[in-house]
Design a protein around this motif. Structure first.
Motif, short mmCIF file in Angstrom:
data_model
loop_
_atom_site.label_atom_id
_atom_site.label_comp_id
_atom_site.label_asym_id
_atom_site.label_seq_id
_atom_site.Cartn_x
_atom_site.Cartn_y
_atom_site.Cartn_z
N PHE A 124 0.79 -1.47 -0.13
CA PHE A 124 0.06 -0.26 0.05
C PHE A 124 0.69 0.95 -0.27
N ASP A 125 2.16 0.84 -0.31
CA ASP A 125 3.16 2.44 0.25
C ASP A 125 2.37 3.05 -1.91
N SER A 126 2.44 4.20 -1.85
CA SER A 126 2.27 4.51 -2.91
C SER A 126 3.70 4.58 -3.90
N GLN A 127 4.39 5.40 -3.39
CA GLN A 127 5.74 4.62 -4.10
C GLN A 127 6.30 3.79 -4.60
N VAL A 128 6.19 2.86 -3.63
CA VAL A 128 6.19 1.58 -4.51
C VAL A 128 5.03 1.07 -5.66
N VAL A 129 4.04 1.17 -5.50
CA VAL A 129 3.16 0.99 -6.44
C VAL A 129 3.53 1.57 -7.75
N ASN A 130 3.64 3.30 -7.71
CA ASN A 130 4.03 3.75 -8.88
C ASN A 130 5.25 2.50 -9.68
N ALA A 131 6.28 2.11 -8.60
CA ALA A 131 7.65 1.98 -9.21
C ALA A 131 7.02 1.17 -10.30
N ILE A 132 6.79 0.17 -9.63
CA ILE A 132 6.25 -0.84 -10.11
C ILE A 132 5.66 -0.86 -11.66
N LEU A 133 4.31 -0.09 -11.32
CA LEU A 133 3.72 -0.01 -12.74
C LEU A 133 4.14 0.86 -13.43
N LEU A 134 4.75 1.54 -12.85
CA LEU A 134 5.90 2.71 -14.20
C LEU A 134 7.09 1.55 -14.43
N THR A 135 7.78 0.67 -14.07
CA THR A 135 8.70 -0.49 -14.52
C THR A 135 8.36 -1.41 -15.60
N PHE A 136 6.54 -2.22 -14.86
CA PHE A 136 6.41 -2.77 -16.40
C PHE A 136 5.52 -1.80 -17.43
N LYS A 137 5.03 -0.60 -17.14
CA LYS A 137 4.52 0.26 -18.27
C LYS A 137 5.26 0.28 -19.51
N ALA A 138 6.91 1.53 -18.56
CA ALA A 138 8.23 1.32 -19.63
C ALA A 138 8.49 0.03 -20.68
N SER A 139 8.72 -1.15 -20.06
CA SER A 139 8.97 -2.14 -20.18
C SER A 139 8.40 -2.42 -21.17
N LEU A 140 6.66 -2.52 -20.82
CA LEU A 140 6.13 -2.89 -22.55
C LEU A 140 5.54 -1.86 -23.59
N PHE A 141 6.00 -0.15 -23.60
CA PHE A 141 6.84 0.05 -24.15
C PHE A 141 8.17 0.44 -25.22
N SER A 142 8.83 -0.23 -24.82
CA SER A 142 9.75 -0.35 -25.10
C SER A 142 9.87 -2.01 -26.13
N THR A 143 9.39 -3.10 -25.67
CA THR A 143 8.77 -4.21 -26.12
C THR A 143 7.79 -3.78 -27.28
N ILE A 144 7.50 -3.55 -27.65
CA ILE A 144 6.15 -2.92 -28.30
C ILE A 144 7.03 -2.13 -29.26
#
Length: 267
Positions: A40-60
């Protein structure tokens, strides 16, 4: 059971223990209550979501640019082909901090790439696009190489048959070549996406902020010590593990369904 199988099993078990023991010890050493707070740590959640999103965009991006190149490398012989293949594999051997520096002198604000994209409001230093291009640079080899191998295994005679039946080159590519190479391409895409999730060196040079999960883990370890970094690492590992188990189950499930249908048709 012969001595060869026993010896190989022991050696394989040692390697598996080397991989799993640190991970499971880290997971079980983490207090569940602290792990719950981390979820429930917003900083952690945002960092993980950003990680998955950026990696997905790079793959596309790699798929759009790399699959056509992979097809050419698999199908055509031309001067400089081996040089191009070497360039594609080069990011694998370059230290990733060096890759980050190399990207910085192209996409930094004072350099050609930064100036080219600035009128469009796109900045790479200390911004999400910088994270995407860092992940793209260090991991694109996995997708391109897998796609090239996939196209190489597609029988060219099938493409020739499609052309003789009246299909143009584009239609042949999208209805014959691409579907038959799909499994290799998807495998390469998953590997690239997974590699992007773990990227640190190139990203930290280009964009320390906003923080992706690996950078956040490092930042907390350096600032507060192991106790603060470990829950974030455990959460990232658990999420990644769940995703890859789901992918594996979907892959196995699809083959089971095909086998059942095949048995039904055969019956």
């Amino acid at each position: 059971m012969n001595s060869l199988i026993i010896s190989f099993s022991i050696l394989g078990l040692i390697l598996l223990l080397f991989i799993t023991l640190p991970i499971f010890m880290m997971i079980f050493a983490t207090d569940p209550l602290i792990l719950k707070e981390t979820v429930f740590d917003s900083q952690v959640v945002n960092a993980i979501l950003l990680t998955f999103k950026a990696s997905l965009f790079s793959t596309i991006i790699a798929a759009i640019l790399g699959i056509p190149l992979a097809y050419l490398l698999a199908r055509k012989k031309f001067p400089g082909k081996h040089l191009i293949e070497g360039i594609i594999d080069l990011p694998i051997v370059i230290p990733h901090t060096a890759a980050g520096i190399a990207l910085l002198v192209v996409f930094g604000r004072r350099y050609i790439g930064g100036k080219l994209f600035a009128p469009f409001g796109i900045s790479f230093v200390g911004a999400e696009p910088g994270i995407v291009i860092a992940m793209l640079f260090v991991s694109l080899s996995y997708l391109v190489d897998a796609a090239k191998e996939g196209f190489a295994f597609v029988d060219e005679r099938l493409e020739h048959v499609s052309r003789t039946l009246g299909a143009g080159p584009w239609r042949t590519f999208f209805t014959v070549s691409l579907p038959l190479a799909k499994r290799s391409i998807l495998s390469g895409a998953v590997l690239m996406w997974a590699r992007g999730l773990s990227e640190f060196g190139a990203v930290v040079v280009l964009a320390y902020h906003p923080m992706i999960a690996p950078v956040l883990i490092y930042d907390r370890f350096e600032s507060y010590g192991l106790a603060y970094a470990r829950p974030v690492a455990v959460l990232l590992i658990l999420i990644s593990l769940i995703i890859f188990v789901i992918i594996r189950l979907l892959y196995v499930g699809r083959h089971v369904i095909r086998w059942i249908r095949g048995k039904g048709v055969g019956g």
